[in-house]
Scaffold this motif. Structure first.
Motif, short mmCIF file in Angstrom:
data_model
loop_
_atom_site.label_atom_id
_atom_site.label_comp_id
_atom_site.label_asym_id
_atom_site.label_seq_id
_atom_site.Cartn_x
_atom_site.Cartn_y
_atom_site.Cartn_z
N LEU A 37 38.90 65.43 -69.35
CA LEU A 37 39.33 64.61 -68.22
C LEU A 37 39.87 63.28 -68.74
CD1 LEU A 37 36.24 65.08 -65.86
CD2 LEU A 37 38.37 66.36 -65.82
N GLY A 38 40.79 62.70 -67.97
CA GLY A 38 41.34 61.40 -68.33
C GLY A 38 41.00 60.37 -67.27
N VAL A 39 40.88 59.11 -67.68
CA VAL A 39 40.70 57.99 -66.76
C VAL A 39 41.65 56.88 -67.19
CG1 VAL A 39 39.10 56.33 -65.75
CG2 VAL A 39 38.24 58.52 -66.53
N TYR A 40 42.40 56.35 -66.23
CA TYR A 40 43.33 55.26 -66.53
C TYR A 40 42.97 54.07 -65.64
CZ TYR A 40 47.71 52.99 -67.86
OH TYR A 40 48.65 52.12 -68.37
N VAL A 41 42.57 52.96 -66.26
CA VAL A 41 42.12 51.78 -65.53
C VAL A 41 43.10 50.65 -65.78
CG1 VAL A 41 40.19 50.21 -65.12
CG2 VAL A 41 39.74 52.53 -65.95
N THR A 42 43.66 50.09 -64.72
CA THR A 42 44.62 48.99 -64.87
C THR A 42 44.36 47.88 -63.85
OG1 THR A 42 46.99 48.39 -64.80
CG2 THR A 42 46.28 50.17 -63.35
N THR A 43 44.64 46.65 -64.25
CA THR A 43 44.58 45.52 -63.31
C THR A 43 45.80 45.52 -62.41
OG1 THR A 43 45.56 44.15 -65.05
CG2 THR A 43 43.17 44.03 -64.78
N SER A 44 46.76 46.37 -62.71
CA SER A 44 48.00 46.45 -61.95
C SER A 44 47.90 47.54 -60.88
CB SER A 44 49.16 46.72 -62.92
OG SER A 44 50.38 46.82 -62.23
N SER A 96 56.24 57.14 -57.83
CA SER A 96 56.76 58.21 -58.68
C SER A 96 55.70 58.69 -59.68
CB SER A 96 58.02 57.75 -59.41
OG SER A 96 57.73 56.63 -60.24
N VAL A 97 54.94 57.73 -60.25
CA VAL A 97 53.87 58.10 -61.17
C VAL A 97 52.79 58.90 -60.44
CG1 VAL A 97 51.94 57.15 -62.51
CG2 VAL A 97 54.23 56.24 -62.84
N GLN A 98 52.41 58.44 -59.25
CA GLN A 98 51.38 59.15 -58.48
C GLN A 98 51.83 60.57 -58.14
OE1 GLN A 98 49.26 56.81 -55.29
NE2 GLN A 98 50.85 55.33 -55.78
N ARG A 99 53.09 60.72 -57.73
CA ARG A 99 53.59 62.05 -57.38
C ARG A 99 53.55 62.99 -58.58
NH1 ARG A 99 57.31 59.27 -54.01
NH2 ARG A 99 58.82 59.19 -55.70
N GLU A 100 53.91 62.46 -59.74
CA GLU A 100 53.88 63.29 -60.95
C GLU A 100 52.46 63.75 -61.26
OE1 GLU A 100 55.06 63.07 -65.70
OE2 GLU A 100 55.56 61.40 -64.37
N VAL A 101 51.49 62.84 -61.15
CA VAL A 101 50.10 63.19 -61.43
C VAL A 101 49.60 64.23 -60.43
CG1 VAL A 101 47.73 62.30 -61.39
CG2 VAL A 101 49.53 61.02 -62.56
N VAL A 149 41.93 60.45 -63.58
CA VAL A 149 41.51 59.57 -62.49
C VAL A 149 42.26 58.25 -62.64
CG1 VAL A 149 39.56 58.35 -61.45
CG2 VAL A 149 39.22 60.63 -62.44
N LEU A 150 42.94 57.82 -61.57
CA LEU A 150 43.69 56.57 -61.59
C LEU A 150 42.89 55.48 -60.87
CD1 LEU A 150 47.26 57.91 -60.66
CD2 LEU A 150 46.22 57.66 -62.94
N ILE A 151 42.66 54.37 -61.55
CA ILE A 151 41.88 53.26 -60.98
C ILE A 151 42.75 52.01 -61.01
CG2 ILE A 151 39.78 51.87 -61.16
CD1 ILE A 151 38.47 54.22 -62.61
N ILE A 198 50.47 56.50 -69.08
CA ILE A 198 49.71 57.59 -68.47
C ILE A 198 50.06 58.91 -69.15
CG2 ILE A 198 49.32 58.88 -66.33
CD1 ILE A 198 49.83 56.26 -64.84
N ALA A 199 51.35 59.10 -69.44
CA ALA A 199 51.78 60.32 -70.13
C ALA A 199 51.11 60.44 -71.49
CB ALA A 199 53.30 60.32 -70.27
N ARG A 200 50.95 59.30 -72.16
CA ARG A 200 50.31 59.31 -73.47
C ARG A 200 48.86 59.76 -73.36
NH1 ARG A 200 48.79 54.03 -77.06
NH2 ARG A 200 48.47 55.05 -79.07
N THR A 201 48.16 59.28 -72.33
CA THR A 201 46.78 59.69 -72.12
C THR A 201 46.68 61.17 -71.81
OG1 THR A 201 46.27 57.48 -71.27
CG2 THR A 201 44.68 59.22 -70.80
N VAL A 202 47.56 61.64 -70.90
CA VAL A 202 47.55 63.06 -70.52
C VAL A 202 47.84 63.95 -71.72
CG1 VAL A 202 48.74 64.81 -69.14
CG2 VAL A 202 48.16 62.60 -68.11
N ALA A 203 48.74 63.52 -72.58
CA ALA A 203 49.12 64.31 -73.75
C ALA A 203 47.95 64.52 -74.71
CB ALA A 203 50.28 63.65 -74.48
#
Length: 434
Positions: A357-364, A369-374, A382-384, A345-350
């Motif tokens: 805008l960024g979108v991160y799509v994961t099957t996971s 902690s990641v959500q709080r940082e975002v 956008v986290l999916i 996610i950090a790589r995408t944001v960078a």
């Protein structure tokens, strides 16, 4: 009697209206009990009370109760999937037609909602005054029992109506139906409490619309005065640090959603790059399904993506008064039971520049902690998670007229992968006529 959004009620088949509580929950039949008035029901998805004579506007329908059963979605009884996002004031609900060849406007629930839509969007304040309030419920499971426990999800009006074609997997046939977009109105000035006596007063024969609306929530009164253009300002919005637990991002094992997500993971196990085509499609639906503001661009070439797997854009406004924002997407087909890595996610944001805008799509799923940082750093991304992928894919399958299984649908999406690949700079998407 006042109830709050999220209150779970008890609705027994054998009506008992004597007790305030039944089985530890507020008794629906006690809440709606009135002398010499036919009781309200939640037997169907759309439960419209009969129109009765009012004192000032002729025959008026007092209320419509809309109930959704998440545990039945995708079944022969409910071959579709409703979407509830009451914290952001939005519900998308599919009507009650399931028969091919039948005019969906003739289904009794659809007919009542279409009438309510016409009243709600009238430019005549007197016509709007006759609009029945719509109360929303979602059936939930309590102590292993999946029937008889409706959760109150607020009230509102119909914002828009779409005629759609749906697919019934069990019966292997398509049919036309209506999809209703509801605006859930705020109860902020009522301190998040809904006064049910307003509804009960509307059910008395000869009631006065003017008098009973004195008990209506402030948002309803404002909407009656200002009309449909005010709906966005009056919708329910819950401001909170939205950290979603892992269990809410992953389908439960053994469910249809879990099997759908597992099918996705297995399908792309040996070709994870191809997952980008599905991720791009899911991102399009999540970002732009209500207003159609997202435009797909392309999938990037292999390992030379520079931190992005697909590129698109968001279009706001039109003509001269239009702005386009670049969207960079990251797609990860990962194990269902392990959280996605924050470094991805950090790589995408960078890679995001000002106004992108960024979108991160994961099957996971995403760790807290990641959500709080975002959230705390206000990252424009956008986290999916996997559960949302399963929900959107299930809806895509219901809408498809060619695919009958998840794997057939994935094969159709995968067939487009190679043709979607481009080697271009992200900013080129702004010059594309898409």
């Amino acid at each position: 009697m006042r109830i709050a959004v999220g209150d779970i009620l008890r609705y027994k088949k054998v009506i008992c209206s004597e007790n305030l509580y039944e089985d530890g929950c507020l008794n629906f039949h006690f809440l709606t009990k009135m002398p010499v008035v036919k009781g309200l029901q939640l037997e169907k998805g759309i439960n419209a009370s009969s129109a009765i004579q009012s004192a000032d506007f002729g025959k008026v329908r007092p209320v419509i109760l809309v109930a959704s059963s998440p545990n039945k979605k995708g079944s022969a009884e409910t071959p579709w999937e409703d979407f509830f996002d009451v914290d952001n004031g939005h519900i998308r609900y599919f009507g009650d037609n399931k028969l091919p060849g039948k005019d969906p406007a003739m289904a009794p629930g659809n007919k009542a909602l279409l009438e309510a839509f016409c009243l709600a969007h009238s430019h005549d304040p007197k016509q709007r005054l006759m609009t029945p309030p719509i109360l929303f419920f979602q059936r939930v499971t309590v102590n292993g029992i999946s029937k008889g426990f409706p959760k109150f999800m607020g009230f509102g009006v119909i914002n828009s109506v779409d005629l759609v074609t749906q697919w019934d997997n069990d019966k292997q046939r398509s049919f036309t139906n209506y999809a209703f977009d509801f605006t859930v109105l705020t109860l902020e000035l009522e301190h998040e409490r809904f006064d049910f006596s307003w509804i009960n007063e509307r059910r008395r024969s000869g009631f006065s619309l003017q008098d009973t609306n004195a008990k209506a929530p402030s948002s309803w009164k404002s909407w009656l005065q200002l009309g449909s253009n005010s709906l966005d300002n009056l919708r329910r919005r819950v401001s909170k640090l939205k950290v979603v637990k892992a269990g809410e991002q992953r389908p439960q094992q053994g469910t249809r959603q879990y099997q759908t997500l597992k099918s996705v993971y297995d399908f792309y196990a040996d070709k994870k790059h191809n997952f980008e085509a599905l991720a791009e499609l899911i991102a399009e639906r999540v970002i732009g399904q209500d207003m159609g503001i997202y435009r797909r661009g392309w999938i990037t070439q292999g390992s030379s993506d520079g931190g992005a797997d697909f590129v698109g854009k968001v279009v706001l406004g039109s003509g001269f008064s239009k702005v386009e924002l670049i969207v960079l997407g990251q797609a990860k087909c990962e194990k269902l039971d392990s959280p996605t890595g924050g470094n991805h996610i950090a790589r995408t944001v960078a890679r995001l520049k000002r106004g992108w805008l960024g979108v991160y799509v994961t099957t996971s799923y995403f760790s807290e902690s990641v959500q709080r940082e975002v959230i705390e750093d206000n990252y424009p991304i956008v986290l999916i998670h996997g559960k949302r992928i399963a929900e959107e894919l299930s809806q895509l399958l219901h809408e498809s007229e060619t695919a009958n299984t998840v794997n057939e649908l994935l094969n159709e999406i995968d067939a487009q992968y190679a043709s979607r690949i481009r080697r271009r700079r992200p900013d080129e998407v702004l010059a594309s006529n898409i």
